[in-house]
Every structure is written in structure tokens, then in C-alpha cells.
Design an enzyme around this catalytic site. Structure first.
Site, PDB file in Angstrom:
ATOM      1  N   GLU A  70       0.873  -1.185   0.000  1.00  0.00           N
ATOM      2  CA  GLU A  70       0.000   0.000   0.000  1.00  0.00           C
ATOM      3  C   GLU A  70       0.899   1.221   0.000  1.00  0.00           C
ATOM      4  O   GLU A  70       1.888   1.280   0.730  1.00  0.00           O
ATOM      5  CB  GLU A  70      -0.848   0.049   1.275  1.00  0.00           C
ATOM      6  CG  GLU A  70      -2.017  -0.902   1.283  1.00  0.00           C
ATOM      7  CD  GLU A  70      -2.778  -0.812   2.607  1.00  0.00           C
ATOM      8  OE1 GLU A  70      -2.612   0.170   3.350  1.00  0.00           O
ATOM      9  OE2 GLU A  70      -3.519  -1.758   2.901  1.00  0.00           O
ATOM     10  N   ASP A 106      -5.768   9.045  10.698  1.00  0.00           N
ATOM     11  CA  ASP A 106      -4.396   8.596  10.910  1.00  0.00           C
ATOM     12  C   ASP A 106      -3.854   8.926  12.284  1.00  0.00           C
ATOM     13  O   ASP A 106      -4.113  10.001  12.811  1.00  0.00           O
ATOM     14  CB  ASP A 106      -3.464   9.229   9.865  1.00  0.00           C
ATOM     15  CG  ASP A 106      -3.685   8.655   8.490  1.00  0.00           C
ATOM     16  OD1 ASP A 106      -4.039   7.464   8.408  1.00  0.00           O
ATOM     17  OD2 ASP A 106      -3.524   9.392   7.506  1.00  0.00           O
TER      18      ASP A 106
END
Lengths: 267, 409
Positions: free
Chosen positions: A51, A62
Site C-alpha cells: 500500500e 491517521d
């Protein structure tokens, strides 16, 4: 079928009874060239799917480690065009599946059609969009599918049974199972047994699809979860890059060493 | 052209997916938050029509917030400028000194109903944080406030209040270290703690349900104003203009709410034009592109790549790169007009209003709205009524203002 390579990749792993090791690093962290070298070293060290993050400066999913990486990448001027350059260069010598992970505004401003076209041109296998949940993602997911790209749906411990059924029905070959209520990189809140129990409940809805677990996976927790189809490590790699920069070491070798360690733990 | 549906409240003008005019708003959130948002939506849509909840809300609006807030004529300012009659809705007289108390009170009541013991919120100017801390203390909720480190230092007085009310201030040191980063961090915290914690976004921004709750709460301002106008003038005046500053847009949404259907009334939103260096926080005035910020599509300051741009304003409460989808909708429908005032104009307005109407003492946010009133009043006829929402009082800004004006405190 959406992504042919992703499907083949998982089939092969199944034959070999191997758990997919999926990595996440940010394009342009610490700079464009080094992030490409990191991808190459990750592929050489045994990761099965890669990824690559397209950094956004107001991320709402995040944790700290990935924020640091994203901040470095943006400060170094990374552009969407650079992301595709990196992927194109990588794909010249490596066949490892590439999945882009980003936030919706980045796709929206680049233009959804342009984004998908660039993905197809550079042989990207899949896209994860953190803030484009089902059903808001239906149109974009369809666009991906029409271009042989997997749109990867996320499911979380809070996803209701009814939603799970609908999301999995609309999903392509790979589904991302968020292990716990957390941003990326938090400490595991539940035991691996509990996570696997929930994971298997989700998987049983449609066992023909592939389910990978992410969030909170580290050197310490990865082996207990190895019965999953795949495991995603991101924050632990971003942290390794931060540490390498701070101590004046080479992030490329340090990340590669970490991949070898993680891969060994799930074999 | 976008049509506003008559007789339908502003907060209900969205489609089934939460989009206003089909393109503003929505709920672009990580999957983890889908369920908590759905739960909150179901609860709110039920409670907003529930008599016992409304009774409770009205009780605390009256006895805790101290509504209705005064509606007064600014006679000296009117005389000084010549032209339109200038009136003021002194929302700054609400408990705590700003309109943020409405949203904070409603969210605290909702948290109680939802059985949550913890409440978190973001703040820029510190008023949203101060009010949420104050309401949390009142309703026995443990409170965390996310605040950019730049705002912590420039709004120290409100931080002191938050601490006094027992809240924990979580400093946010990422990005521009202002409201935009505080909201991001607050949402991230909620992602990780949504099972035990209620989140109160401090303005009409974020996923649609938060926009709705906030504007539903601040709508109290225009409900009061409408009845005050009728009691002073016998009816709502025909030549009426409402002026309100717009950052996220919570006070303006509440101030405009009851008057949306009456097209005789001009609605004017004033954004932060920033200092003379070219930076600003005025996405509507400057025709910014639509983007997704904090879970909602809106006009937002961003570069061509989609990275959100840094803003600058003397008023911390307006220093936000995006703006409520409600205002995007009102702009698109041509129902409200948006303009901006610069830092300097806001300061000049503060000076003039303070000198002539001492007790008004607007904070730097509503000083932007006064700046526009000062600009347009002399050109308007004497039977025009301008009402400015003085939505916050200035004590939090005394250090900034004194420094700019060369006083030593």
C-alpha cells in the site's frame, strides 16, 4: 472480476498456505527517490502487497506515526503526479500488487476519472479511500471496477450486521478489517483471540473474498493474528523511517530488515 | 439556480444523503464513525420533536444561558454614521459571553440522553471550548477540549476558564496549530473513543448531523430576534438587513434561520479578510473550489492538489479554511450575500463601536460584522434597519487588541 493480479496473488498465497504481508508507507517519505527505494526494498524483502499512501494534510483517520510521514512528504513537495511516477518506476521491475491509500479530497481535486485512468496506466491494483465509506463510495467503486481496479471496502468493529452484509456484497476481492476503535497505529485494545473471533464472523458472511486485518499490528502482535488472509503493517514502518532519519541511518535498509522480521513471524 | 424549499427549516434542506443543493455537506467519515453517527442521527431526529427534551432545553436556555439576550438600538453609532438605523443583538450577554453556549448546552443534554459520560470538542477562539467545559461541569460530564497551540497562546483567557471548569485542554501542534488542526484531532480522538465518548463539533461544520445539531441550537438567536423585532416595530420591518460574521458559520446560521423564507430581508455574512499580506479565511468571498474537509463537502481554501491551505485572521474564531455547507447552500441559492472585512477594518470597527457604544464590546469576530455595517450604513436610507449579531464579547481579545493599538496592559 476487478483486479486480476490481486486475485491471482491471493490464490497463490492460499495454495502455499501463506498469510499476505501488506505494507503501508507514504509516497515521498522522506523524499520522492527514497520512498521509491523503500518500495523496492519492501518488495525484495518478501512483502506480498504494497500500500502506498498519498498524503493529505487534514487526515481524520491517521495516528501520529503516519501523520509524521505524511507531513514529511508534503513538506518535501510531493504531488499526485509524483505518486504515479513512483508507481510507474516501481512497476518497471516489480510485479508486486500496489494499492493506493488516500483521502477523498485528493481524488476529487485530481478528478475521479483522471485518478482512475492514471491508476490503470501505472498498473495499480487497488484503491483505499479512508473517508469515502459505503454507500457514498458506490459510484467511485463502480468506476474502479470498470477499470479493473479493486476498490477496497473497510469494515470496523462498529459496523452493524446489516451494513456488513451490504458492504461485503458490494465489495471487490479484498476487504480491509479494522481491528479496533482507533486511528492507525494505536495499541491493540482487544486480545488477538477476540479480534480473530470478530474477524471470522465477518469473513463467514462471504468466505470467497479475502479479508485483511489492519490497525495496531506490530512486531509483538503480528504472529498471534497470522490465521488471517492478510495483515497490514503501516505505523510500525513509518516509525522505522522516522527513527532512521533521527539517528542518521538508512531508512531503506532498516525498513527492509523490519519486513524480513515481520514476514518471519507469520510463516 | 438552486431553490430553497419554502416552509422547511434550513437544517432540513438536505437530501437523503445529507447533501444541501446536492453537493454541500454529506458525511465523508471513516467507516468506524458510521455507526456512532447513525446512532446520534436517530437520537437527535427523535429528540428534536420530543416534548420532554424540548422542555429541558428551554429550561436550561432560560435558566443557564439566560435567554433571551438583549436587542438594542445603537443610537450613537447610528447618529455618527448617518443613514440606516443600527441595532444590535447582544448575544454576547449569554452566559459565558458568546453564542457557542447554545450548541454546548444542547450537546451536553444529548450526551446525557445517550448515556455518555465523556464529552470532547474542538475550539479556535476558545469560546466553543469554554462553553463546552462550562456545560460539561454543569451536567457532570468529563470534558476534553482540543485546541491548536497557536490559539492556546493567543486566547489564554478562555483557556484559563476551561481549566477552571475542570476540562482538560489537549494541545494540537500539527499543521497551522489552529482550529482546522484542532477539529481534525478531535475527530481522530472520537474515532478511537466513540464507544464511550460524545463529540460536540464546535460549529456548523463536520459530518451533516453535527451541522444540524449546531444550527438547531443557535436558531434560538433568530427566534428571539423575530419576537423582539415584532415587539419593537409591531412586525418584522420590511427594510431589514442582518449582519453576522462567518467562520465555520454557527452564529450566522442561527441568526439567519428564522428569516430564510422572507426574501425582503437581506442576509449578509462577513468572513475574515485577514491581514494585508494576502492570507485570509474567506472561502465564500473568494470563490474557493468545493472540497471535502472534516467530513463535509464545502467551499474551502485548498491548493490545486487538494491540500488544505493555511489561513490567517486576527480573529481566532474565524480562522478556518472551510465554511458551513449551510452557508455554501445559501450563497449558491443567492439567498445570502457574503463579503469579508480585513483585520484592520475589524480593529477599526472595534475601536469605533467601543468608543460610541461602550457596553457592546464586541470580540474580534463580530467586529468583522460591525465593519461591514459601518461601511454600508451611511449609504442606506434612514428607514433601513441593520441588525448586527454581536455574538461574542471582547475580554478574550484584550491582549491582542491592546498590542495592536499600542496600549500596555
Amino acid at each position: 472480476m476487478t483486479s486480476h493480479t490481486l486475485k491471482k496473488n491471493f490464490d497463490k498465497l492460499k495454495e502455499k498456505k501463506e498469510t499476505a504481508l501488506i505494507t503501508y508507507t507514504v509516497a515521498g517519505d522522506p523524499d520522492k527517490e527514497t520512498s521509491l527505494e523503500i518500495l523496492k526494498s519492501i518488495a525484495k524483502s518478501g512483502a506480498n502487497i504494497i500500500e502506498i499512501g498519498l498524503a493529505h494534510n487534514t487526515p481524520i483517520g491517521d495516528g501520529k506515526e503516519i501523520q509524521n510521514s505524511a507531513h514529511r512528504a508534503i513538506s518535501n513537495g510531493i504531488l499526485v503526479k509524483d505518486l504515479f511516477d513512483i508507481i510507474e518506476d516501481f512497476k518497471k521491475n516489480y510485479s508486486t500488487d500496489i494499492i493506493i491509500m488516500t483521502y477523498y479530497n485528493m481524488i476529487l481535486q485530481f478528478g475521479a476519472d483522471n485518478f482512475v485512468n492514471e491508476c490503470r496506466r501505472t498498473k495499480v491494483s487497488g484503491i483505499i479511500c479512508v473517508d469515502l465509506p459505503w454507500p457514498e463510495n458506490k459510484e467511485f467503486a463502480e468506476k474502479c471496477k470498470n477499470n479493473s481496479i479493486s476498490f477496497i471496502q473497510l469494515v470496523a468493529p462498529t459496523t452493524s450486521k446489516e451494513r456488513l452484509n451490504k458492504i461485503i456484497k458490494d465489495s471487490h476481492e479484498m476487504i480491509y478489517y479494522i481491528s479496533m476503535l482507533s486511528t492507525t497505529g494505536g495499541d491493540l485494545k482487544s486480545s488477538p483471540e477476540e479480534i480473530l473471533k470478530n474477524y471470522n464472523d465477518v469473513k463467514n458472511i462471504d468466505p470467497s473474498k479475502k479479508y485483511v486485518i489492519g490497525f495496531g499490528i506490530t512486531e509483538n502482535t503480528i504472529s498471534a493474528l497470522k490465521s488471517a488472509d492478510g495483515l497490514v503493517v503501516g505505523s510500525v514502518l513509518c516509525k522505522e523511517i522516522t527513527k532512521s532519519i533521527k539517528s542518521g541511518q538508512n531508512p531503506v535498509t532498516n525498513v527492509a530488515n523490519m519486513i524480513v522480521k515481520l514476514k518471519n513471524k507469520i510463516q | 439556480m438552486i431553490e430553497i424549499k419554502k416552509g422547511i427549516p434550513l437544517i432540513d434542506q438536505h437530501d437523503e444523503n445529507g447533501f444541501y443543493a446536492g453537493k454541500f455537506g454529506g458525511s465523508y467519515v471513516p467507516e468506524t464513525l458510521k455507526k456512532p453517527i447513525e446512532d446520534l442521527t436517530i437520537a437527535f431526529e427523535k429528540l428534536r420533536y420530543d416534548e420532554s427534551f424540548l422542555k429541558e432545553r428551554d429550561y436550561y436556555f432560560k435558566n443557564f444561558i439566560g435567554t433571551p439576550t438583549p436587542f438594542i438600538k445603537l443610537e450613537n453609532l447610528t447618529k455618527h454614521l448617518g443613514g440606516a438605523n443600527i441595532w444590535c443583538k447582544l448575544v454576547s450577554k449569554a452566559t459565558g459571553g458568546a453564542h457557542k453556549v447554545y450548541n454546548a448546552t444542547v450537546h451536553s443534554l444529548l450526551a446525557k440522553r445517550l448515556g455518555k459520560k465523556y464529552i470532547v470538542g474542538d475550539t479556535g477562539a476558545g469560546y466553543a471550548g469554554k462553553m463546552l467545559s462550562m456545560a460539561a461541569a454543569k451536567f457532570n460530564l468529563k470534558c476534553k477540549i482540543f485546541m491548536g497551540t497557536k490559539d492556546i497562546s493567543r486566547q489564554a483567557i478562555n483557556c484559563f476558564s476551561m481549566k477552571s471548569f475542570g476540562a482538560e485542554i489537549v494541545p494540537v501542534d500539527s499543521g497551522s496549530k489552529t482550529l482546522v488542526d484542532a477539529v481534525s484531532e478531535c475527530i481522530r480522538y472520537w474515532v478511537a473513543n466513540c464507544d464511550t465518548t460524545h463529540m460536540a463539533i464546535g460549529s456548523t461544520v463536520g459530518p451533516n448531523i453535527f451541522i444540524k445539531i449546531c444550527a438547531w441550537s443557535t436558531a434560538q438567536i433568530s427566534k428571539e430576534l423575530k419576537s423582539q423585532l415584532i415587539s419593537y416595530f409591531g412586525s418584522v420591518p420590511k427594510k431589514l438587513k442582518l449582519l453576522n460574521c462567518v467562520g465555520g458559520g454557527s452564529s450566522a446560521a442561527g441568526f439567519f434561520n428564522e428569516f430564510i423564507d422572507d426574501e425582503n430581508i437581506e442576509l449578509i455574512g462577513i468572513e475574515a479578510g485577514g491581514p494585508e499580506n494576502g492570507k485570509h479565511a474567506a472561502p465564500l468571498t473568494n470563490n474557493c473550489k468545493i472540497g471535502v474537509l472534516h467530513g463535509a463537502a464545502q467551499y474551502v481554501l485548498q491548493n490545486s492538489e487538494g491540500q488544505i491551505e493555511e489561513t490567517e485572521s486576527i480573529a481566532a474564531g474565524l480562522d478556518y479554511p472551510g465554511v458551513s455547507p449551510l452557508h455554501c447552500f445559501l450563497k449558491e441559492a443567492g439567498r445570502a450575500r457574503y463579503t469579508s472585512a480585513s483585520d484592520e477594518e475589524a480593529l477599526e470597527a472595534f475601536k469605533l463601536v467601543s468608543r460610541l457604544e461602550g457596553f457592546v464590546s464586541p470580540s474580534l469576530e463580530p467586529s468583522h460584522a460591525f465593519a461591514e455595517a459601518i461601511k454600508i450604513a451611511p449609504k442606506l436610507s434612514k428607514d433601513t434597519i441593520l441588525v448586527v449579531n454581536s455574538c461574542g464579547e471582547s475580554s478574550k481579545d484584550h491582549n491582542i487588541i491592546a498590542e495592536k493599538l499600542g496600549y500596555k496592559l
